[in-house]
Design a protein around this motif. Structure first.
Motif, mmCIF file in Angstrom:
data_model
loop_
_atom_site.group_PDB
_atom_site.id
_atom_site.type_symbol
_atom_site.label_atom_id
_atom_site.label_comp_id
_atom_site.label_asym_id
_atom_site.label_seq_id
_atom_site.Cartn_x
_atom_site.Cartn_y
_atom_site.Cartn_z
ATOM 1 N N LEU A 144 0.816 -1.213 0.000
ATOM 2 C CA LEU A 144 0.000 0.000 0.000
ATOM 3 C C LEU A 144 0.852 1.265 0.000
ATOM 4 N N VAL A 145 2.083 1.129 -0.472
ATOM 5 C CA VAL A 145 3.017 2.249 -0.429
ATOM 6 C C VAL A 145 2.489 3.466 -1.190
ATOM 7 N N GLU A 146 1.810 3.225 -2.307
ATOM 8 C CA GLU A 146 1.298 4.353 -3.106
ATOM 9 C C GLU A 146 0.226 5.148 -2.370
ATOM 10 N N LEU A 147 -0.407 4.540 -1.364
ATOM 11 C CA LEU A 147 -1.415 5.228 -0.557
ATOM 12 C C LEU A 147 -0.822 5.802 0.732
ATOM 13 N N GLY A 148 0.430 5.466 1.017
ATOM 14 C CA GLY A 148 1.074 5.945 2.238
ATOM 15 C C GLY A 148 0.491 5.327 3.505
ATOM 16 N N VAL A 149 -0.047 4.115 3.383
ATOM 17 C CA VAL A 149 -0.702 3.461 4.516
ATOM 18 C C VAL A 149 0.336 2.758 5.383
ATOM 19 N N ARG A 150 0.258 3.028 6.665
ATOM 20 C CA ARG A 150 1.129 2.399 7.651
ATOM 21 C C ARG A 150 0.310 1.418 8.480
ATOM 22 N N ARG A 151 1.024 0.540 9.208
ATOM 23 C CA ARG A 151 0.312 -0.464 10.001
ATOM 24 C C ARG A 151 0.964 -0.611 11.372
ATOM 25 N N ARG A 152 0.097 -0.638 12.371
ATOM 26 C CA ARG A 152 0.509 -0.988 13.727
ATOM 27 C C ARG A 152 -0.190 -2.297 14.074
#
Length: 101
Positions: free
Chosen positions: A55-63
């Protein structure tokens, strides 16, 4: 930083509580409270959590917290919690379907 929850993230937390409550109503409340606190604490160090490769193109991070993944983006002055999902869910497909809106 200010934390904002999407409508879907709020619904995810509710579904998690309902699922857990089937077996343990007391734990449903305490666990979803813990999960929500983990969401809120992202604001302390949001960049400590990696961007999800798919999801790098959306800038989504995950915890990750126990068996759950908290997906979020860093906005200019806030953190936007997109989804809170069981880690076994095919999240890439969900994001392709734009279910994070």
């Amino acid at each position: 930083m200010k934390i904002q929850f999407s409508t879907k993230a709020k619904a995810d937390l509710l579904h998690i509580a309902v699922f857990i409550a089937q077996d343990n109503p007391d734990r449903a409340f305490t666990f979803t409270d813990e999960l929500e606190q983990k969401c809120l604490s992202i604001g302390d160090m949001p960049k400590a959590f990696q961007i999800v490769a798919e999801l790098v193109e959306l800038g989504v991070r995950r915890r990750i917290y126990q068996n759950y993944s908290i997906f979020f983006t860093i906005e200019s002055e806030s953190i936007f919690i997109i989804r809170v999902l069981n880690s076994t869910v095919d999240y890439a497909t969900l994001f392709e379907q734009k279910s994070c809106e």
